[in-house]
Design a protein around this motif. Structure first.
Motif, PDB file in Angstrom:
ATOM      1  N   ALA A  60      81.203  56.710 -43.464  1.00  0.00           N
ATOM      2  CA  ALA A  60      80.906  57.367 -44.742  1.00  0.00           C
ATOM      3  C   ALA A  60      80.745  58.864 -44.550  1.00  0.00           C
ATOM      4  N   ASP A  61      80.089  59.282 -43.447  1.00  0.00           N
ATOM      5  CA  ASP A  61      79.787  60.696 -43.238  1.00  0.00           C
ATOM      6  C   ASP A  61      79.356  60.880 -41.788  1.00  0.00           C
ATOM      7  N   VAL A  62      79.969  61.829 -41.086  1.00  0.00           N
ATOM      8  CA  VAL A  62      79.601  62.061 -39.684  1.00  0.00           C
ATOM      9  C   VAL A  62      78.537  63.151 -39.555  1.00  0.00           C
ATOM     10  N   THR A  63      78.056  63.681 -40.694  1.00  0.00           N
ATOM     11  CA  THR A  63      77.048  64.739 -40.659  1.00  0.00           C
ATOM     12  C   THR A  63      75.819  64.295 -39.868  1.00  0.00           C
ATOM     13  N   GLY A  64      75.450  65.076 -38.857  1.00  0.00           N
ATOM     14  CA  GLY A  64      74.231  64.789 -38.105  1.00  0.00           C
ATOM     15  C   GLY A  64      74.336  63.685 -37.084  1.00  0.00           C
ATOM     16  N   ALA A  65      75.535  63.141 -36.842  1.00  0.00           N
ATOM     17  CA  ALA A  65      75.662  62.039 -35.881  1.00  0.00           C
ATOM     18  C   ALA A  65      75.261  62.479 -34.476  1.00  0.00           C
ATOM     19  N   GLY A  66      75.639  63.710 -34.104  1.00  0.00           N
ATOM     20  CA  GLY A  66      75.253  64.219 -32.786  1.00  0.00           C
ATOM     21  C   GLY A  66      73.753  64.348 -32.642  1.00  0.00           C
ATOM     22  N   ASP A  67      73.075  64.729 -33.733  1.00  0.00           N
ATOM     23  CA  ASP A  67      71.608  64.810 -33.708  1.00  0.00           C
ATOM     24  C   ASP A  67      70.994  63.441 -33.468  1.00  0.00           C
ATOM     25  N   THR A  68      71.554  62.417 -34.107  1.00  0.00           N
ATOM     26  CA  THR A  68      71.038  61.056 -33.923  1.00  0.00           C
ATOM     27  C   THR A  68      71.240  60.585 -32.497  1.00  0.00           C
ATOM     28  N   VAL A  69      72.388  60.907 -31.920  1.00  0.00           N
ATOM     29  CA  VAL A  69      72.671  60.496 -30.539  1.00  0.00           C
ATOM     30  C   VAL A  69      71.645  61.075 -29.579  1.00  0.00           C
ATOM     31  N   ILE A  70      71.429  62.391 -29.628  1.00  0.00           N
ATOM     32  CA  ILE A  70      70.521  62.996 -28.658  1.00  0.00           C
ATOM     33  C   ILE A  70      69.066  62.623 -28.941  1.00  0.00           C
ATOM     34  N   ALA A  71      68.726  62.401 -30.224  1.00  0.00           N
ATOM     35  CA  ALA A  71      67.361  61.982 -30.564  1.00  0.00           C
ATOM     36  C   ALA A  71      67.074  60.589 -30.012  1.00  0.00           C
ATOM     37  N   THR A  72      68.023  59.674 -30.160  1.00  0.00           N
ATOM     38  CA  THR A  72      67.837  58.311 -29.648  1.00  0.00           C
ATOM     39  C   THR A  72      67.804  58.307 -28.131  1.00  0.00           C
ATOM     40  N   LEU A  73      68.701  59.071 -27.527  1.00  0.00           N
ATOM     41  CA  LEU A  73      68.732  59.180 -26.068  1.00  0.00           C
ATOM     42  C   LEU A  73      67.406  59.700 -25.535  1.00  0.00           C
TER      43      LEU A  73
ATOM     44  N   THR B 133      73.345  53.348 -24.326  1.00  0.00           N
ATOM     45  CA  THR B 133      73.779  52.190 -25.112  1.00  0.00           C
ATOM     46  C   THR B 133      73.087  52.170 -26.468  1.00  0.00           C
ATOM     47  N   LEU B 134      71.806  52.454 -26.494  1.00  0.00           N
ATOM     48  CA  LEU B 134      71.071  52.522 -27.755  1.00  0.00           C
ATOM     49  C   LEU B 134      71.577  53.676 -28.625  1.00  0.00           C
ATOM     50  N   ALA B 135      71.881  54.808 -27.991  1.00  0.00           N
ATOM     51  CA  ALA B 135      72.392  55.962 -28.738  1.00  0.00           C
ATOM     52  C   ALA B 135      73.737  55.648 -29.381  1.00  0.00           C
ATOM     53  N   ASN B 136      74.561  54.871 -28.702  1.00  0.00           N
ATOM     54  CA  ASN B 136      75.859  54.467 -29.246  1.00  0.00           C
ATOM     55  C   ASN B 136      75.678  53.606 -30.496  1.00  0.00           C
ATOM     56  N   VAL B 137      74.717  52.693 -30.450  1.00  0.00           N
ATOM     57  CA  VAL B 137      74.430  51.852 -31.614  1.00  0.00           C
ATOM     58  C   VAL B 137      73.887  52.707 -32.757  1.00  0.00           C
ATOM     59  N   ALA B 138      72.973  53.616 -32.437  1.00  0.00           N
ATOM     60  CA  ALA B 138      72.394  54.484 -33.467  1.00  0.00           C
ATOM     61  C   ALA B 138      73.469  55.317 -34.159  1.00  0.00           C
ATOM     62  N   ALA B 139      74.440  55.800 -33.381  1.00  0.00           N
ATOM     63  CA  ALA B 139      75.529  56.591 -33.964  1.00  0.00           C
ATOM     64  C   ALA B 139      76.330  55.763 -34.955  1.00  0.00           C
TER      65      ALA B 139
END
Length: 480
Positions: free
Chosen positions: A257-270, A285-291
């Protein structure tokens, strides 16, 4: 990889980086302006969301981890809104408020789920403005395990070495979401998380998985970085760590739907997972799911711990072992995944087809195929190949959507697309243990049977469910 849900409430993370306020104007568009050929939006709702490094902090808080945030803002209404929104979710804010610069605002006009316009309000910070944050560093870094540097090249991280060295003196792990074509400024960081475009801006064009790994390792050695996590959109993620084998995670197929902020979610989860005591591979692995969750949402979004655990459980079955996550993959990624599976003693099953409109016959057949081994590869025809086989008007669903549907089935481990009219070249490359095809013919009618039996593999023909046919479904729809 056996999943144990991290105790995010015990995690303590610090974020330093460029702060901004994402301001969204939502409304309906019913006419064109008489003043100029542009749509008129009747604004019905205004929504302010923390962006940039503040979005990283929001994601960390959403997971339930403890987060402390610092960056540069103005002394203005936008800074007050930003702080209020962050405090409301438990983020501890230690801002350096400058009287000489406004808080960065990025305004977007949205109508019918479509972004029509973006307006940026920002003045670049002078090179020395960040120094006003130094007095905050001692209290900022106290009692935390992980530091995230979220660089949007606005000036907050003009000197990232200061923060890297301060954090390492406290025994902290340092993660960097980088910007620019010089990673030397992040020398000594523990993990850097560039996307593919950012990575290639530094190392040059990458043409293969082997070249990606080679260039990543050169980068690690040159800048004394412990690991690179390269996010690759539809190709998933690749983790390259010093002294460890590369770790590939295919993207979890979903409608984006929207890739806005996906990189932020990856590093936050990591960061949150590492601070909660997870290993680097578990955290990735968790960061991949969160993305995969956040790109299915519209706008700047976050992921909660229950969402993350639920989505992880949905995709992680007993048959998925430690190095390969179910999903859509490139042929190169498939070769690596199959090689790893074979090293673990797993039997790889292969089948192929158009799989245009998935029906009960397909599901039953794939379940039978999956029972012939430990891993199931489904290779689908390209759109051009389907048209050649089935005629004009087919496929109904393009390849990317067919992959999404197949990847959602519990029995399917990997889905890929093969070039050409037959999968013979792919069979020669990955050498599955079992080739399976559905039908009422002899195994010698299966395309590629001689290739598979030639290297000692098996060929099996599965029965099909009666009265199930994609063509029949299409014809029935067309009759109405």
């Amino acid at each position: 990889m056996k999943h144990v849900s991290p105790d995010f409430h015990q995690a303590r993370v610090v974020v330093v980086g460029d702060l901004m306020l994402d301001r969204f104007y939502f409304g309906k568009t019913k006419r064109i302006s008489p003043e100029a050929p542009v749509p008129v939006v009747n604004v019905e709702r205004l929504e302010d969301i923390p962006g940039g490094a503040a979005n990283v902090a929001m994601n960390i808080a959403s997971l339930g981890a403890n987060c402390r945030l610092s960056g540069i803002t103005g002394q203005d209404e936008a800074a007050a809104v930003l702080q209020q929104r962050l405090l409301s979710v438990g983020v501890d804010c230690l801002f350096h408020q400058s009287p000489d610069y406004p808080t960065i605002i990025k305004s977007r006009v949205i109508s019918a789920h479509q972004q029509l316009l973006r307006l940026d309000f920002e003045t670049p910070f002078a090179a020395d403005v960040w120094q006003g944050m130094q007095s905050l560093s001692k209290s900022l870094l106290a009692d935390a395990r992980v530091l995230v540097l979220s660089d949007y090249q606005k000036g907050t991280l003009a000197e990232p070495q200061y923060w890297i060295q301060q954090a390492h003196q406290q025994g902290m792990t340092v993660l960097v979401d980088p910007k620019g074509n010089d990673f030397g400024k992040y020398r000594g960081a523990d993990v850097i998380t560039p996307n593919m475009a950012e990575f290639e801006a530094v190392v040059g064009a990458v043409h293969s998985e082997a070249e990606l790994v080679e260039k990543a390792r050169q980068l690690l050695a040159e800048f004394d970085i412990k690991a690179l996590l390269i996010t690759r959109s539809e190709h998933g993620m690749t983790l390259i760590s010093d002294g460890e084998a590369e770790f590939h995670l295919p993207a979890i197929a979903k409608e984006v739907a929207d890739v806005t902020g996906a990189g932020d979610t990856v590093i936050a989860t990591l960061a949150s997972a590492l601070a909660a005591g997870q290993t680097l591979e578990q955290s990735v692995t968790l960061a991949n799911v969160a993305a995969s969750i956040v790109v299915s949402k519209l706008g700047t979004a976050t992921v909660s711990a229950p969402e993350l655990n639920s989505e992880f459980a949905r995709h992680q079955g007993d048959h998925n072992s430690d190095h390969s996550f179910a999903g859509a993959v490139t042929v190169e990624q498939l070769k690596i995944a199959v090689e790893q599976a074979k090293k673990r003693g797993e039997k790889v099953v292969f089948t192929n087809g158009c799989f245009d409109i998935l029906h009960a016959g397909h599901v039953s057949y794939l379940h039978q195929a999956r029972a012939q081994g430990d891993r199931l590869v489904v290779a689908i025809n390209t759109d051009e190949s389907v048209t050649k086989l089935k005629g004009p008007g087919r496929p109904i669903n393009p390849a990317e959507r067919r992959k999404i549907v197949l990847a959602g089935l519990a029995d399917v481990d990997w889905v890929t697309c093969f070039e050409g009219d037959t999968p013979e070249d792919l069979l020669r490359e990955i050498k599955p243990d079992v080739l399976v095809k559905g039908g009422d013919y002899d195994k010698k009618g299966v395309v590629g049977w001689e290739i598979v039996e030639g290297y000692g593999g098996e060929v099996k023909v599965m029965g099909l469910v009666d009265n199930c046919s994609t063509t029949a479904i299409v014809n029935k729809i067309n009759q109405k």
